[in-house]
Design an enzyme around this catalytic site. Sequence first.
Site, PDB file in Angstrom:
ATOM      1  N   GLY A  30       0.800  -1.224   0.000  1.00 57.52           N
ATOM      2  CA  GLY A  30       0.000   0.000   0.000  1.00 57.52           C
ATOM      3  C   GLY A  30       0.833   1.274   0.000  1.00 57.52           C
ATOM      4  O   GLY A  30       1.829   1.363   0.697  1.00 57.52           O
ATOM      5  N   SER A  31       0.416   2.264  -0.758  1.00 60.11           N
ATOM      6  CA  SER A  31       1.248   3.453  -0.917  1.00 60.11           C
ATOM      7  C   SER A  31       0.469   4.573  -1.599  1.00 60.11           C
ATOM      8  O   SER A  31      -0.733   4.467  -1.808  1.00 60.11           O
ATOM      9  CB  SER A  31       2.497   3.101  -1.722  1.00 60.11           C
ATOM     10  OG  SER A  31       2.141   2.343  -2.856  1.00 60.11           O
TER      11      SER A  31
END
Length: 221
Positions: A185-186
Amino acid sequence: MFHKEGQKIIIVTFLIVVAILFSAQHFINIEWLRIAVQIAALIVLILILQFFRNPKRPITPSFNEILAPVDGKVVVIEEVEEPEYFKGKRRQVSIFMSPLNVHVTRYAASGTVTYSKYHPGKYLVAWHPKSSTENERTTVVLHTPKFGEIGYRQIAGALARRIVNYAEEGEQVTQGQDAGFIKFGSRVDLLLPLDCDIAVKLGQKVVGAKTCIAALRKKDD
């Protein structure tokens, strides 16, 4: 097709899953438990393969549009003061990527890389307002023929622990070309000129190298 950044993880995961399937078949006598372990191992392998997928997205580069650099959801559209490189006001468009999105970073525009820098930092959740300045991140600036200089940041989230950035200063790059990868996730922030027209809305889902994020502002007749 899978991204090269995932090759080692995919191979290691595959070997571990094969070992688990073999061990469960021969050493777990309780049928429901054996099946549950085998299914769990296969789900992990499927998730890893899904995460590192790298779909081909052929495009015709356009100097008049800035395309989404990643897949995800638009979570920020605002005017900000950018202190690192531009040292002035920019239009920021932020795209959040969940672990289910394609995590390849692609160049949003064609041009020359004028700035590329890595910053170590924290791992706040990617939608946190301070993640743009406090999280581990890379900042890249491109000089484009029509928009002038535009920037983007790859930002690590709570799960992302490795940012891969291919941009090198002085390099000529093409819109849609592979620019890097963020594992798990980013978020990516685009830092755009104030005089461009934003073509997306908050909450909109975008597709890397496909969705137009901004276009040249039309001049009044």
